[in-house]
Scaffold this motif. Structure first.
Motif, short mmCIF file in Angstrom:
data_model
loop_
_atom_site.label_atom_id
_atom_site.label_comp_id
_atom_site.label_asym_id
_atom_site.label_seq_id
_atom_site.Cartn_x
_atom_site.Cartn_y
_atom_site.Cartn_z
N VAL A 159 0.84 -1.19 0.00
CA VAL A 159 0.00 0.00 0.00
C VAL A 159 0.88 1.24 0.00
O VAL A 159 2.05 1.20 0.36
N ASP A 160 0.29 2.37 -0.41
CA ASP A 160 1.03 3.62 -0.43
C ASP A 160 0.95 4.31 0.94
O ASP A 160 0.40 3.76 1.90
N ALA A 161 1.45 5.52 1.02
CA ALA A 161 1.50 6.23 2.30
C ALA A 161 0.13 6.67 2.79
O ALA A 161 0.00 7.14 3.93
N CYS A 162 -0.89 6.51 1.94
CA CYS A 162 -2.27 6.77 2.36
C CYS A 162 -3.04 5.47 2.56
O CYS A 162 -4.27 5.45 2.62
N PHE A 163 -2.29 4.35 2.59
CA PHE A 163 -2.81 3.01 2.87
C PHE A 163 -3.65 2.44 1.72
O PHE A 163 -4.46 1.53 1.93
N GLN A 164 -3.45 2.96 0.51
CA GLN A 164 -4.18 2.47 -0.66
C GLN A 164 -3.33 1.46 -1.43
O GLN A 164 -2.13 1.68 -1.63
N PRO A 165 -3.94 0.36 -1.90
CA PRO A 165 -3.19 -0.67 -2.63
C PRO A 165 -2.96 -0.28 -4.09
O PRO A 165 -3.50 -0.90 -5.02
N GLU A 166 -2.16 0.76 -4.30
CA GLU A 166 -1.92 1.24 -5.65
C GLU A 166 -0.55 1.92 -5.75
O GLU A 166 -0.01 2.38 -4.74
N PHE A 167 -0.05 1.93 -6.96
CA PHE A 167 1.21 2.62 -7.26
C PHE A 167 0.91 3.70 -8.29
O PHE A 167 0.38 3.42 -9.36
N GLU A 168 1.24 4.93 -7.94
CA GLU A 168 0.96 6.06 -8.82
C GLU A 168 2.24 6.60 -9.43
O GLU A 168 3.26 6.76 -8.75
N GLN A 169 2.20 6.88 -10.73
CA GLN A 169 3.33 7.47 -11.43
C GLN A 169 2.80 8.49 -12.44
O GLN A 169 1.72 8.30 -13.01
N VAL A 170 3.55 9.55 -12.65
CA VAL A 170 3.19 10.54 -13.66
C VAL A 170 3.89 10.18 -14.96
O VAL A 170 5.12 10.12 -15.03
N VAL A 171 3.11 9.90 -16.01
CA VAL A 171 3.63 9.51 -17.32
C VAL A 171 3.13 10.52 -18.35
O VAL A 171 1.92 10.70 -18.50
N LEU A 172 4.05 11.18 -19.03
CA LEU A 172 3.71 12.21 -20.00
C LEU A 172 2.77 13.26 -19.39
O LEU A 172 1.81 13.73 -20.03
N GLY A 173 3.04 13.60 -18.14
CA GLY A 173 2.26 14.63 -17.47
C GLY A 173 0.91 14.17 -16.95
O GLY A 173 0.14 14.99 -16.43
N LYS A 174 0.61 12.88 -17.09
CA LYS A 174 -0.68 12.36 -16.64
C LYS A 174 -0.48 11.34 -15.53
O LYS A 174 0.48 10.58 -15.52
N ARG A 175 -1.43 11.33 -14.60
CA ARG A 175 -1.39 10.43 -13.46
C ARG A 175 -1.80 9.02 -13.90
O ARG A 175 -2.90 8.83 -14.44
N VAL A 176 -0.91 8.06 -13.71
CA VAL A 176 -1.18 6.66 -14.04
C VAL A 176 -1.15 5.86 -12.74
O VAL A 176 -0.18 5.94 -11.98
#
Length: 310
Positions: A159-176
């Motif tokens: 989980v991330d630092a907000c306890f969500q089971p997801e990985f977030e990355q910015v790709v070409l300026g967009k949130r993925v």
């Protein structure tokens, strides 16, 4: 016409078990340079070098991953030429890679950016080598929450630092956002292996992956800090209530990338301290060295048991 023993269904099953890349551009490339490994599809016979790999184990430091491959060699009864295991990536100082039999051991450095770069090239290596039925496991260290130091955590969800089971990355300026799914069967098998060994406390729990060792993990001892001890305790207790049992800096991207490419994956980390009791690691060196061997022994037993049952 399909030959006997190679039905269309069997062929499809084998293709499904190959390492799949989520990038159509790779197929159009005449050469793929795995720069940070100092390997290439045109200068190295990757299927000959790595085609038999079934287990990929990754961890932070080169020395730890070399120690692990030596331990696995002993456990599997495999000889190391000259009693040593050479670094396959000797042409670079970014990462280290060692291989014995069907086991590949690779260092990934510290933090999401470092392991992500390594994983891109590792997954491509496994794809180019036409590896099939590969299991990936991260072994490492972590800070525990509400656990005795030396406890081993098998990750149920990253989980991330907000306890969500997801990985977030910015790709070409967009949130993925990608899922951090881990293989539930592997969790059960690793827990059973710990019971087989009966050498150290092991739990299944969520692992929080942060972007930083200090502020990102709520430490009070960094160069910057804008919160109180009470703030920190409230955050860590909220994490514990959300099922988090340890904190590190690589599990989310490891889980996301392995899942996207069809690799069953697991994360096995030992806790070096209980973060509810403090921020600094004060155990003697020899105690920490033994703690760090615990995930290695557990995963080594899992590999040995898996190969015996194959």
């Amino acid at each position: 016409m399909a030959l006997p023993g190679t039905s269309a269904e069997q062929k499809e099953d084998r293709r499904e078990r190959l390492v799949q890349l989520c990038n159509p551009h790779i197929a159009t490339m005449k050469e793929d340079v795995l720069y940070h490994f100092s390997l290439s599809t045109s200068t190295h016979d990757l299927p000959a070098m790595f085609g038999d790999v079934k287990f990929v184990c990754v961890g932070g430091s080169p020395s730890r991953m070399k120690a692990f491959i030596k331990y696995v060699a002993t456990e599997l009864g495999l000889d190391l030429p000259g009693g040593d295991c050479p670094n396959i990536c000797v042409g670079t100082d970014r990462y280290a890679m060692f291989k014995v039999g069907p086991v590949l051991s690779v260092s990934h450095g510290m933090g999401i950016p470092s392991i992500a770069i390594m994983l891109h090239e590792l997954l491509k290596l496994l794809h180019h080598a036409r590896c099939s039925r590969v299991t990936a496991i991260r072994i490492g260290t972590s800070g525990g929450i509400g656990l005795e130091p030396g406890s081993v955590v098998i990750t149920q969800q990253a989980v991330d630092a907000c306890f969500q089971p997801e990985f977030e990355q910015v790709v070409l300026g967009k949130r993925v956002v990608r899922s951090t799914h881990l293989d539930a069967r592997l969790v059960q098998e690793l827990m059973q292996c710990s019971a087989d060994l009966d050498e150290f406390p092991t739990v299944v729990g969520n692992t929080m992956c942060t972007l930083d060792f200090y502020e990102g993990q709520g430490r009070l001892d960094g160069a910057l800090c804008c919160y109180t001890e009470q703030d920190k305790q409230e955050y860590l207790r909220a994490a514990h209530a959300a099922g988090v049992r340890n904190i590190e800096m690589e599990s989310s991207v490891f889980a996301a990338m392995c899942s996207a490419c069809g690799l069953p994956a697991a994360v096995v980390c030992v806790t070096l301290l209980d973060r509810l009791q403090g921020d600094q690691i004060r155990s003697p060196h020899e105690v920490l060295a033994e703690y760090q061997q615990r995930p290695q022994r557990l995963v080594g037993h899992f590999i040995k048991k898996s190969l015996a049952g194959a």
